[in-house]
Design a protein around this motif. Structure first.
Motif, short mmCIF file in Angstrom:
data_model
loop_
_atom_site.label_atom_id
_atom_site.label_comp_id
_atom_site.label_asym_id
_atom_site.label_seq_id
_atom_site.Cartn_x
_atom_site.Cartn_y
_atom_site.Cartn_z
N SER A 1 0.84 -1.19 0.00
CA SER A 1 0.00 0.00 0.00
C SER A 1 0.88 1.25 0.00
O SER A 1 1.70 1.45 0.90
N ASN B 1 1.02 5.52 -0.44
CA ASN B 1 0.14 6.65 -0.21
C ASN B 1 0.73 7.97 -0.68
O ASN B 1 1.95 8.14 -0.72
N ASN C 1 -13.20 10.08 -8.15
CA ASN C 1 -13.20 9.54 -6.79
C ASN C 1 -13.53 8.06 -6.80
O ASN C 1 -14.33 7.60 -7.61
N GLY C 2 -12.90 7.34 -5.90
CA GLY C 2 -13.15 5.91 -5.81
C GLY C 2 -11.95 5.11 -6.26
O GLY C 2 -10.82 5.58 -6.16
N ASP C 3 -12.23 3.90 -6.70
CA ASP C 3 -11.17 2.96 -7.05
C ASP C 3 -11.11 2.74 -8.55
O ASP C 3 -12.12 2.78 -9.25
N LYS C 4 -9.89 2.51 -9.03
CA LYS C 4 -9.66 2.11 -10.42
C LYS C 4 -8.70 0.93 -10.40
O LYS C 4 -7.62 1.03 -9.83
N GLU C 5 -9.13 -0.15 -11.03
CA GLU C 5 -8.34 -1.38 -10.98
C GLU C 5 -7.78 -1.71 -12.35
O GLU C 5 -8.43 -1.53 -13.39
N THR D 1 -4.47 -1.29 -7.99
CA THR D 1 -5.68 -0.52 -7.74
C THR D 1 -5.27 0.86 -7.26
O THR D 1 -4.52 0.98 -6.28
N GLN E 1 -6.67 4.42 -5.68
CA GLN E 1 -7.80 4.92 -4.91
C GLN E 1 -7.66 6.43 -4.76
O GLN E 1 -6.59 6.92 -4.40
N ASN F 1 -9.41 10.03 -3.17
CA ASN F 1 -10.35 10.70 -2.28
C ASN F 1 -10.06 12.18 -2.37
O ASN F 1 -9.14 12.69 -1.71
N VAL G 1 -4.42 10.11 -2.54
CA VAL G 1 -4.48 9.09 -3.57
C VAL G 1 -3.53 7.97 -3.16
O VAL G 1 -2.44 8.23 -2.62
N SER G 2 -3.95 6.74 -3.38
CA SER G 2 -3.13 5.61 -2.98
C SER G 2 -3.03 4.60 -4.12
O SER G 2 -3.80 4.63 -5.07
#
Lengths: 117, 110
Positions: B20, B22, B53-57, B62, B64, B66, B72-73
């Motif tokens: 993860s 960030n 906004n949200g997730d993109k895979e 992925t 993310q 916000n 963004v992560s």
């Protein structure tokens, strides 16, 4: 996707001399960007080069030290002038790239690894 | 406040784990966000681009976003030793050049 040819790939230069780095793009682009990456560091923007106008330099970078040319929409050069060992870095050019099938991003040249002795 | 901030790491994870990464950004008006991977001695290569906004895979990756938190992560699932690299978060400034964070060095051990 855009393809950038950057040269030289590396050079070893004497202090006090100058080196000119070239970037050729296979498509016309409005803006080209020049970055410096010092050893172990991230990319720092040097300047933005637009065709037909003076380059726009970031804080800490000046035209006398890093003159830039942008003679047309596919080519740019960055000169590192009066070099000192502190200029030893990787220099990269970049363009905004709409890419294929809407995959948007920024493409980079392969970089020029400069060592000043 | 820096325009783009990342924890430089190093981040170490075992093979098969989730990594993860960030990133926070200062310009609330920023619309698009990029993750690049850079292997030692190589140029940065684009991994992910996100603007909603949200997730993109995309495969094992992925992103993310916000925007309210200016955060963004990047998640890497089933991490592999070949994922060991520096990951750079980048945000375009006023629709022009990308501004990069310091980068996070990821090490995946087998």
């Amino acid at each position: 996707s855009a393809v950038i040819s950057q040269k030289p790939s590396r050079d070893i230069c004497q202090r006090g001399t100058s080196l000119t780095i070239q970037c050729q793009v296979d498509s016309q682009v409005t803006m080209m960007f020049w970055y410096r990456q010092q050893p172990g560091q991230s990319l720092t923007l040097i300047a933005t080069a637009n065709q037909g106008s003076e380059a726009t330099y970031e804080s800490g970078f000046v035209i006398d030290k890093f003159p830039i040319s942008r003679p047309n929409l596919t080519f740019s050069t960055l000169t590192v002038s009066n070099m000192s060992p502190e200029d030893s870095s990787i220099y990269l050019c970049s363009v905004e790239d709409p890419g294929d099938r809407g995959v948007y991003g920024y493409t980079f040249g392969s970089g020029t690894r400069l060592t000043v002795v | 406040q820096k325009e783009v901030e990342q924890n430089s790491g190093p981040l170490s994870v075992p093979e098969g784990a989730i990594a993860s990464l960030n990133c926070t950004y200062s310009d609330r008006g920023s619309q698009s966000f990029f993750w690049y991977r850079q292997y030692s001695g190589k140029s940065p290569e684009l991994i992910m681009f996100i603007y909603s906004n949200g997730d993109k895979e995309d495969g094992r990756f992925t992103a993310q976003l916000n925007k309210a938190s200016q955060y963004v992560s990047l998640l890497i699932r089933d991490s592999q030793p070949s994922d060991s690299a520096t990951y750079l978060c980048a945000v375009p400034r006023a629709g022009t050049a990308l501004i990069f964070g310091k980068g996070t060095t990821l090490s995946v051990s087998s």
